[in-house]
Scaffold this motif. Sequence first.
Motif, PDB file in Angstrom:
ATOM      1  N   THR A  86      19.634 -16.655  -0.216  1.00  0.00           N
ATOM      2  CA  THR A  86      18.177 -16.768  -0.194  1.00  0.00           C
ATOM      3  C   THR A  86      17.631 -15.690  -1.114  1.00  0.00           C
ATOM      4  N   ARG A  87      16.885 -16.137  -2.121  1.00  0.00           N
ATOM      5  CA  ARG A  87      16.280 -15.159  -3.041  1.00  0.00           C
ATOM      6  C   ARG A  87      14.929 -14.735  -2.493  1.00  0.00           C
ATOM      7  N   LEU A  88      14.806 -13.467  -2.143  1.00  0.00           N
ATOM      8  CA  LEU A  88      13.559 -12.914  -1.612  1.00  0.00           C
ATOM      9  C   LEU A  88      12.859 -12.096  -2.673  1.00  0.00           C
ATOM     10  N   THR A  89      11.602 -12.396  -2.865  1.00  0.00           N
ATOM     11  CA  THR A  89      10.750 -11.595  -3.753  1.00  0.00           C
ATOM     12  C   THR A  89       9.624 -11.025  -2.918  1.00  0.00           C
ATOM     13  N   GLY A 127      22.570 -18.553  -9.562  1.00  0.00           N
ATOM     14  CA  GLY A 127      22.003 -19.350  -8.488  1.00  0.00           C
ATOM     15  C   GLY A 127      22.992 -19.787  -7.426  1.00  0.00           C
ATOM     16  N   ARG A 168      15.969 -21.312   0.438  1.00  0.00           N
ATOM     17  CA  ARG A 168      16.601 -20.888  -0.807  1.00  0.00           C
ATOM     18  C   ARG A 168      15.792 -19.805  -1.493  1.00  0.00           C
ATOM     19  N   TYR A 169      14.486 -19.922  -1.389  1.00  0.00           N
ATOM     20  CA  TYR A 169      13.602 -18.952  -2.022  1.00  0.00           C
ATOM     21  C   TYR A 169      12.476 -18.577  -1.057  1.00  0.00           C
ATOM     22  N   LYS A 170      12.025 -17.328  -1.168  1.00  0.00           N
ATOM     23  CA  LYS A 170      10.922 -16.871  -0.343  1.00  0.00           C
ATOM     24  C   LYS A 170      10.168 -15.786  -1.093  1.00  0.00           C
ATOM     25  N   ILE A 171       8.848 -15.928  -1.156  1.00  0.00           N
ATOM     26  CA  ILE A 171       7.993 -14.901  -1.750  1.00  0.00           C
ATOM     27  C   ILE A 171       7.030 -14.443  -0.669  1.00  0.00           C
ATOM     28  N   VAL A 194      18.814 -11.031  -3.356  1.00  0.00           N
ATOM     29  CA  VAL A 194      19.388 -12.254  -2.802  1.00  0.00           C
ATOM     30  C   VAL A 194      20.142 -11.874  -1.538  1.00  0.00           C
ATOM     31  N   SER A 229      13.458  -6.790  -2.332  1.00  0.00           N
ATOM     32  CA  SER A 229      13.626  -7.949  -3.222  1.00  0.00           C
ATOM     33  C   SER A 229      15.091  -8.033  -3.646  1.00  0.00           C
TER      34      SER A 229
END
Lengths: 114, 111
Positions: free
Chosen positions: A109-112, B41, A9-12, A89, A87
């Motif tokens: 997937t939110r990529l930062t 979201g 869901r998220y990735k930094i 989604v 960066s």
Amino acid sequence: EAGVAQSPRYKIIEKRQSVAFWCNPISGHATLYWYQQILGQGPKLLIQFQNNGVVDDSQLPKDRFSAERLKGVDSTLKIQPAKLEDSAVYLCASSLQVSNTEAFFGQGTRLTVV
Amino acid sequence: QQQVKQSPQSLIVQKGGISIINCAYENTAFDYFPWYQQFPGKGPALLIAIRPDVSEKKEGRFTISFNKSAKQFSLHIMDSQPGDSATYFCAASNSFNKFYFGSGTKLNVKP
């Protein structure tokens, strides 16, 4: 009916690192899409698959992005090396058939990239 | 080149009012025009869609008006509710189901 599943869901990550996203479309959906949605903008198509073949990848930055859909089901999208401007989604979507049918989206997937 | 232009960028409406979002396109090969609703979201979800052989489609409080000659279409939300507060995207697709999205309208319905 289960929806489109995406992970993570998220990735930094730091710039110049690599990252991969996974998508499992709705069962039986032949068409799979990867979209990039930058904050405050509409989704932009990166690549479209019909079964395991590429229909359109004209907006995929092929020097750093790659995608595959083995066996016409799951798909992965990879970025290597990542840049700050990546960066966003990353949304996966699927549809039942090619023409004029609804596309169902995953949560993304939110990529930062830092 | 932006294939689908959407306005306004943001919209504030009082509860019970009418929300109107407009889109315009150039490519006459487009033959399917969906509207998607996106909550924070979450991925976009289909709200309502129209094909160019009709000028209007209504589903509950949501109506699409389509003007083929002007290459414009709009979403009307009647009796807007706070739960309608979300970002709305218009889109257009061709026979290959390649979707082009507008830039989005952030709707805020005040109670």
